[in-house]
Design an enzyme around this catalytic site. Structure first.
Site: not given
Ligand SMILES: *[C@@H]1O[C@H](CO)[C@@H](O)[C@H](O)[C@H]1NC(C)=O
Ligand SMILES: *[C@@H]1O[C@H](CO)[C@@H](O)[C@H](O)[C@H]1NC(C)=O
Ligand SMILES: *[C@@H]1O[C@H](CO)[C@@H](O)[C@H](O)[C@H]1NC(C)=O
Ligand SMILES: *[C@@H]1O[C@H](CO)[C@@H](O)[C@H](O)[C@H]1NC(C)=O
Ligand SMILES: *[C@@H]1O[C@H](CO)[C@@H](O)[C@H](O)[C@H]1NC(C)=O
Length: 362
Positions: A36, A327, A330
């Protein structure tokens, strides 16, 4: 003597200017793999609703305020690294392009998928495993060969940059599977060795498909992400996770050096970005890097704003540029920019054995 020395210096200066400037422009394509940290929307094409950043407040600082699938408030590391080597942003997600149209893939593709890791079981059913990503690269190479011819396609691949960020989710998975039981160093080494032996095969497959310039984005200070701090009584980092991350990074560099010197990866050159060292430095002295908050998520809810997901109903911080984390796991856009810039032309503390700027001029 003086004249000779002057001539030498002048020649060196001439060579370095004539080499650096045109070679940066000569990177024909960027191919992106992993998790990600680098996903720019592949997961949007997968069934189900896990591991997706396709809803607000993701993308709140991206042009047009759109949630593209990047796990960020704006651009991510794939974008900044691509910009630094001469592109507008990351190449498109592999799953968004028409597989047979060479003009859509000639500048490279992004195969990265949130939740994935080195092992197929990591992120299973919610992401493209690294092995699947490499199968997709194989399809891309086939198309390129068909359109350009084998020799030209091989030259194209050999001049391109291959970027890989992985390992973080495998380490998460291993840690969570222990259910809070103490992990001894034998168990840690066994797991890291499993990751490295799997990675070895994956790197050899990429090499066989033509990759010669490799950027490894190392695993991060995993134990210090807000999601894990939020489960400790004091909000401290989880040291077992950081230790696993260090072992993985050390092992990756050793593996690459061994494979290259044994000629198992003939002609491969690499730059390893020590994200762990970069983030450790930021976390130990936030203000000198311009951050106010390094332990709290910008978008979320609950303890450290990291106990709940980043959705349209989440608590959103006002100054996103003050935060290291977007978040619960991340980085923010500014943090991704910092990491990419240090990977590009940072010192040996942050990149080994060479930085990306040196890699692209080879
Ligand atoms: C995701 O899908 C599951 C199963 O279909 C559903 O129960 C859940 O509410 C969905 N979550 C969101 C955030 O849409
Ligand atoms: C580590 O833990 C494993 C599993 O509990 C155990 O079998 C092993 O003996 C331990 N090793 C050391 C060096 O403590
Ligand atoms: C990783 O390597 C560094 C430098 O060689 C060393 O200081 C550190 O102890 C190593 N860490 C682990 C966990 O092996
Ligand atoms: C956000 O809150 C609204 C109103 O309470 C609710 O209907 C909606 O399902 C929530 N959305 C998410 C993604 O949690
Ligand atoms: C490193 O790259 C950044 C971004 O292009 C640039 O601002 C900076 O001046 C460069 N530093 C060095 C030492 O080349």
């Amino acid at each position: 003597m003086v004249g000779v020395n002057y001539m030498l210096i002048a020649t060196v200066l001439l060579i370095s200017t004539t080499v650096i400037i045109p070679m940066v422009d000569a990177i024909p394509a960027v191919f992106v793999f992993g998790d990600s940290i680098l996903d720019v929307g592949n997961n949007n094409f997968l069934p189900g609703n896990r591991s997706k950043a396709n809803h607000p407040f993701y993308g709140v600082d991206y042009p047009g305020r759109v949630a593209t699938g990047r796990f960020s408030n704006g651009y991510n590391g794939a974008d900044f690294l691509s910009m630094l080597v001469g592109f507008k942003q990351s190449p498109p997600p592999f799953l968004s392009v028409t597989r047979t149209r060479v003009e859509e893939m000639v500048g490279g593709l992004n195969y990265a998928s949130g939740g994935s890791g080195i092992l197929d079981v990591t992120g299973e059913n919610a992401s493209l495993s690294l092995n699947t990503q490499i199968e997709y690269l194989e399809k891309t190479v086939k198309t390129l060969k068909k359109c350009m011819g084998s020799d030209k396609a091989a030259r194209h691949m050999s001049k391109s940059i291959f970027i890989l960020s992985t390992g973080n989710n495998d380490i998460f998975g291993f840690f969570e599977a222990q259910n809070g039981e103490k992990i001894n160093s034998t168990q840690k080494d066994q797991y890291i060795n499993l990751l490295l032996s799997t990675l070895k095969t994956q790197l050899q497959r990429m090499h066989k498909l033509g990759a010669r310039k490799l950027v490894i984005v190392g695993s991060t200070t995993i134990g210090c992400v807000p999601a894990f701090r939020a489960v400790t009584p004091t909000g401290a980092c989880l040291e077992d996770l950081n230790d696993l991350s260090l072992r993985y990074n050390n092992g990756t560099v050793k593996l690459l050096d061994k494979l290259i010197s044994s000629r198992a990866l003939k002609g491969m050159r690499y730059s390893h970005a020590n994200v762990f060292a970069m983030l450790s430095d930021v976390i130990s002295d936030p203000s000198s890097f311009g951050y106010a908050k390094v332990d709290t998520a910008c978008c979320g809810g609950g303890r450290l704003n990291a106990a709940e997901s980043c959705t349209v109903n989440a608590t959103l911080c006002t100054n996103r540029n003050d935060y290291l984390f977007w978040d619960s796991v991340h980085p923010t856009q500014v943090a991704a920019d910092l990491v990419a810039t240090n990977a590009f032309n940072g010192s040996r503390r942050y990149t080994t054995p060479i930085n990306i700027q040196e890699l692209v001029t080879l």
